[in-house]
Design an enzyme around this catalytic site. Structure first.
Site, PDB file in Angstrom:
ATOM      1  CD  GLU A  53      -3.146  -0.562   0.042  1.00  0.00           C
ATOM      2  OE1 GLU A  53      -3.087   0.547  -0.529  1.00  0.00           O
ATOM      3  OE2 GLU A  53      -4.035  -1.390  -0.222  1.00  0.00           O
ATOM      4  CG  ASP A  70      -6.469   5.207  -1.086  1.00  0.00           C
ATOM      5  OD1 ASP A  70      -7.632   5.354  -0.684  1.00  0.00           O
ATOM      6  OD2 ASP A  70      -6.173   4.564  -2.107  1.00  0.00           O
ATOM      7  CG  ASP A 119     -17.387  -2.864   6.387  1.00  0.00           C
ATOM      8  OD1 ASP A 119     -18.426  -2.559   6.987  1.00  0.00           O
ATOM      9  OD2 ASP A 119     -17.280  -2.863   5.147  1.00  0.00           O
TER      10      ASP A 119
END
Length: 147
Positions: A53, A70, A119
């Site tokens: 990432e 992001d 989530d």
């Protein structure tokens, strides 16, 4: 007075920039913050995600085609998880400013990541994790680390 103003501008980049972690250093920090086996994801999965990432860089910011961005070491998205003040329709489910995710202290990033992974999508929320870590042997990411 002018001297201090100039000094402040010179030092601002040093103060404001994040940190690029070493692999084992990040593994230890993530473990300290409770990510080891959090929601069933081993520490190797978290370190692998951070590598792909942000290349372990807490100051990483990347813009997305949809206008969101992001942020931080885990590239947490402003459309859903944090508030950057410019993403329209943002949800801010972590109830945090995106700038807090850029700190060399990864506490805010870890806390928000815990919310993200809780989530229904789990770590699938991270594209880089899906592409580089999911279903792979991620033990290499903590091999040789004292964690």
């Amino acid at each position: 007075m002018k001297f201090f103003l100039i000094l402040g501008f010179c030092l601002l980049p040093l103060i404001a920039q994040g940190k690029v972690f070493q692999r084992c250093e990040l593994a230890a920090a993530m473990k300290k913050h409770g990510l080891s086996n959090y929601r069933g994801y081993s520490l190797g999965h978290w370190v692998c995600a951070a590598k792909y990432e942000s290349n372990f860089n807490t100051a990483a910011i990347n813009r997305n085609r949809d206008g969101s961005s992001d942020y931080g070491i885990l590239q947490i998205n402003s459309r859903w998880w944090c508030n950057d003040g410019r993403t329209s329709g943002a949800k801010n489910l972590c109830k945090i400013s995106c700038s807090a995710l850029l700190s060399s202290d990864i506490t805010a990033s870890v806390n928000c990541a815990k919310r993200v992974v809780s989530d229904k999508n789990g770590m699938n929320a991270w594209v880089a994790w899906r592409n580089h870590c999911k279903g792979r042997d991620v033990s290499q990411w903590i091999r040789g680390c004292r964690v």
